[in-house]
Scaffold this motif. Sequence first.
Motif, PDB file in Angstrom:
ATOM      1  N   ILE A 222     -18.701  54.060 -64.821  1.00 46.37           N
ATOM      2  CA  ILE A 222     -19.345  55.163 -64.098  1.00 46.37           C
ATOM      3  C   ILE A 222     -20.843  54.858 -64.001  1.00 46.37           C
ATOM      4  N   PRO A 223     -21.437  55.019 -62.798  1.00 46.16           N
ATOM      5  CA  PRO A 223     -22.856  54.680 -62.647  1.00 46.16           C
ATOM      6  C   PRO A 223     -23.755  55.499 -63.590  1.00 46.16           C
ATOM      7  N   LYS A 224     -24.865  54.864 -63.949  1.00 43.55           N
ATOM      8  CA  LYS A 224     -25.777  55.434 -64.948  1.00 43.55           C
ATOM      9  C   LYS A 224     -26.197  56.865 -64.634  1.00 43.55           C
ATOM     10  N   LYS A 225     -26.504  57.115 -63.375  1.00 44.52           N
ATOM     11  CA  LYS A 225     -27.000  58.443 -63.002  1.00 44.52           C
ATOM     12  C   LYS A 225     -25.930  59.511 -63.295  1.00 44.52           C
ATOM     13  N   HIS A 226     -24.694  59.169 -62.996  1.00 43.31           N
ATOM     14  CA  HIS A 226     -23.622  60.136 -63.222  1.00 43.31           C
ATOM     15  C   HIS A 226     -23.278  60.282 -64.703  1.00 43.31           C
ATOM     16  N   LEU A 227     -23.596  59.231 -65.467  1.00 41.11           N
ATOM     17  CA  LEU A 227     -23.284  59.301 -66.904  1.00 41.11           C
ATOM     18  C   LEU A 227     -24.049  60.421 -67.596  1.00 41.11           C
ATOM     19  N   SER A 228     -25.299  60.619 -67.183  1.00 46.78           N
ATOM     20  CA  SER A 228     -26.054  61.683 -67.861  1.00 46.78           C
ATOM     21  C   SER A 228     -25.506  63.051 -67.446  1.00 46.78           C
TER      22      SER A 228
ATOM     23  N   ALA B  98     -17.817  61.171 -74.431  1.00 46.84           N
ATOM     24  CA  ALA B  98     -17.623  61.165 -72.981  1.00 46.84           C
ATOM     25  C   ALA B  98     -18.478  60.085 -72.320  1.00 46.84           C
ATOM     26  N   ILE B  99     -19.747  60.015 -72.699  1.00 45.43           N
ATOM     27  CA  ILE B  99     -20.625  58.996 -72.105  1.00 45.43           C
ATOM     28  C   ILE B  99     -20.108  57.597 -72.452  1.00 45.43           C
ATOM     29  N   ALA B 100     -19.684  57.440 -73.710  1.00 45.73           N
ATOM     30  CA  ALA B 100     -19.208  56.118 -74.136  1.00 45.73           C
ATOM     31  C   ALA B 100     -17.949  55.699 -73.363  1.00 45.73           C
TER      32      ALA B 100
END
Length: 481
Positions: A251-257, A242-244
């Motif tokens: 998708i912005p970094k903050k939302h990726l986590s 999903a992150i990949a």
Amino acid sequence: MVEKPFSTQEDLSSKMGTEFVIRFYRLLKGTAIYDRNNVVMDQYAQECLQTINNTVKADDHLFFKIVRDNSFFNGVKIQVRADNYPIFKGFLNELRKRWIGEVEFSEEVSKDHLKDFVFLLSGLEENNESNYLYVTKQLEYKSIPHIHVAKLEFFKDEEIYVDSEDQKRRSKEVYFKSINLVKEVMDGVKTQKVVNIRKAKRLMQNAVNAIIQDDSALLGLANIKNYDEYTFNHSVNVAVYAIAIGQRIGIPKKHLSHLGMAGLFHDIGKTAISKEILNKPGKLNAQEWAIIRAHPVAGTELVMRMKEWGELSTRMITGTFEHHLRFDLSGYPKLTRKRKATLFGRIITLADFYDALGRPRAYNRFPYVSEKILGLMMEQSGKDFDPILVKVFINMIGIYPLGTLVLLNTNEMGIVVKVQEETELIDRPKVTLLFYKDGQYRKGKMVDLSEKDETTAQYKWDIVKTLDPNEYSINIAEYLI
Ligand SMILES: [Fe+2]
Ligand SMILES: [Fe+2]
């Protein structure tokens, strides 16, 4: 994604910038494979030259600059399309690790000067902050006054480039820590203990950092399907996929986590289902199916009841609630009011499907091979899955995913260790060759299947077919990480 006709100057610059990045990166990568006078290099240089000189003619100069994760081309931010994202990431990484942040051509250049410049760049040592001074001196010395470079601007909150061994080690650590954490949380939920969400958040932030730098280590780990501990491995794999995907569509970094968290706990509702049903080898009866189908709703209720999730909970809920919903809402749970599935939900659906089909399980001892799963995804594109995400996903996994054992036309065996960034080279990954010695297979050199022979201009290697590692008693993990 619908492409708009190029109307404004900004669109045009963005388009030229994209062309510049693609061609310049191809040329830069070529320096590692070909020597200066090779025909392929000549062609790459010619194409790149065209873009550079056309830009200089139109705009007086060509100025490329990196600001954080963005590229600017003659002052305009380049809009990166999802399918070009890996190329941009690769290019920016190459420049970043050499601490070069700006490149400028102030006049039209010759092919020889361009080659001089690109070989100069590729020969720079990594992590040396004063590389730009060296390049400037060398360009002066070679009497190339119209190419300039400048130092990379570094922002405090950015990660410093780490070398690939370090990156692999960190990825491995994140992966196995995450498995333990999922185990801990799922057990905690069952026994109604307080669960450690802070730790999960931190781990997912680490996973995001690792994936942004180079997703091959974590994707490789996710591709090694393990028969034991299905649920825990599966949860971490879904988070990784999903992150990949998320980072590839910007998708912005903050939302990726957060996306990672949603992936990690998408099946949390399964804690309410007994082992007998979950691992039942035979067919499930209607009642058992009903219990299985209730896990998205059960999971959502669980997440909502836990205060520790904080602001995360709404996003987490979409992953848990929607991951069996399907793109056309034909899955479960059934919705009374029709609405579109959220982006997080659509991403996790895809990640979940790919991982679930690719592994052996109690009732599915022979998992599908990746090629077949990707085929199914394409078939169901627009019905079960978001068509754009399907494309991104297939590009990311490649036709021969990381860890695939292949037979080459040279009669050598190899393991796929890196998928190419360019879509056209999707069937030409990088492969670690194996050789047989003293009764076992050993790791040989890594070859790039996109490499062509100098004289014949034919590819040096072709993949003939894929092989089953179990038949050769090869433990893929040893070669991949
Ligand atoms: Fe599920
Ligand atoms: Fe799942």
